[in-house]
Design a protein around this motif. Structure first.
Motif, PDB file in Angstrom:
ATOM      1  N   LEU A  15     -26.051 -11.680  14.863  1.00 24.40           N
ATOM      2  CA  LEU A  15     -26.324 -12.230  16.191  1.00 24.40           C
ATOM      3  C   LEU A  15     -26.806 -13.674  16.093  1.00 24.40           C
ATOM      4  O   LEU A  15     -26.426 -14.519  16.917  1.00 24.40           O
ATOM      5  N   ALA A  19     -25.350 -17.052  17.647  1.00 28.05           N
ATOM      6  CA  ALA A  19     -26.154 -18.003  18.418  1.00 28.05           C
ATOM      7  C   ALA A  19     -25.956 -19.429  17.901  1.00 28.05           C
ATOM      8  O   ALA A  19     -25.899 -20.385  18.694  1.00 28.05           O
ATOM      9  N   THR A  22     -22.743 -20.628  19.261  1.00 25.03           N
ATOM     10  CA  THR A  22     -22.918 -20.933  20.681  1.00 25.03           C
ATOM     11  C   THR A  22     -23.539 -22.308  20.864  1.00 25.03           C
ATOM     12  O   THR A  22     -23.075 -23.117  21.673  1.00 25.03           O
ATOM     13  N   LEU A 172     -22.122 -15.802  20.356  1.00 21.37           N
ATOM     14  CA  LEU A 172     -23.113 -14.734  20.446  1.00 21.37           C
ATOM     15  C   LEU A 172     -22.581 -13.474  21.123  1.00 21.37           C
ATOM     16  O   LEU A 172     -22.762 -12.363  20.616  1.00 21.37           O
ATOM     17  N   VAL A 193     -28.813  -9.501  22.683  1.00 18.31           N
ATOM     18  CA  VAL A 193     -28.014 -10.665  23.083  1.00 18.31           C
ATOM     19  C   VAL A 193     -28.653 -11.376  24.276  1.00 18.31           C
ATOM     20  O   VAL A 193     -28.796 -12.605  24.289  1.00 18.31           O
ATOM     21  N   TYR A 197     -30.219 -15.265  24.347  1.00 19.67           N
ATOM     22  CA  TYR A 197     -29.840 -16.273  25.349  1.00 19.67           C
ATOM     23  C   TYR A 197     -31.074 -16.770  26.102  1.00 19.67           C
ATOM     24  O   TYR A 197     -31.234 -17.972  26.342  1.00 19.67           O
TER      25      TYR A 197
END
Length: 218
Positions: A15, A19, A22, A172, A193, A197
């Protein structure tokens, strides 16, 4: 179903990799979008008839179409027009650049028009040319006023990257989906998740507020 924190701990490395992707896509897209937005924004304010209308058409087309349609066009349709293949990450970055550029253009236009004409008159009275007045007087003041909406645009772009799951970008949301396909623990993974964020956007918002105070936005 019991909430199992061990599932999140096991999935955390993947994850976090998502990220990072992202943030990379959103940051590269925002930098490119800033260049596009500044050019289009100044064209709207100071450009001639043609450049003004060209910038306006660009802004209206991009703001009037969904970002998912835009990335599908860049990834699937654009290679049919030009003799080259675009990889998913490049398509994502280009889409964020173009999409954010249209919004930054309007941010730029609004910021420039918000600067009182007295500043420009003062610069000209000191013997500066129109270009130097714009460069050294109007632009720095306008950029200070652009910081809050630019920060908001970055946050929007970060969340928009989740849509790039449709072209297989390992951001992500995509990483979360792939993890769930293997362990079927949707509750834990989607919760993780969402939290990631949220942490990213909260940290970014806090940093931007501090930057605004340091620069003493007018």
């Amino acid at each position: 179903m019991n909430f199992n924190w061990d599932v999140i701990l096991d999935a955390l490395p993947l994850l976090l990799d998502g990220a990072k992707m992202t943030l990379l896509i959103s940051l590269l897209g925002l930098v490119g979008g800033l260049v596009i937005g500044l050019l289009a924004g100044f064209a709207r304010v100071y450009g001639g008839w043609f450049s003004n209308r060209l910038a306006l058409v660009f802004i209206e087309i991009i703001r009037g179409t969904p970002i998912m349609v835009q990335v599908m066009f860049v990834y699937f349709a654009l290679p049919l027009l030009i003799p080259m293949r675009i990889d998913p990450v490049s398509a994502a970055v280009v889409t964020i650049m173009v999409n954010s550029g249209a919004y930054i253009a309007e941010i730029t236009r609004g910021a420039v028009l918000s600067i009182h004409k007295g500043f420009k008159e003062a610069g000209l009275a000191l013997g500066l040319s129109n270009w130097d007045t714009l460069r050294y007087v109007v632009a720095p003041l306008a950029f200070r006023r652009m910081i809050p909406p630019l920060g908001n645009q970055w946050i929007v772009s970060i969340k928009d990257t989740s849509l790039f799951i449709v072209i297989g970008v390992a951001e992500l949301t995509r990483q979360g989906q792939e993890i769930i396909a293997g362990n079927f623990r949707a509750l834990e993974i989607w919760s993780a998740v969402a939290i990631i964020y949220l942490v990213i956007t909260l940290l970014l918002s806090y940093s931007l507020r501090r930057l605004e105070r340091r620069m003493k936005i007018l």
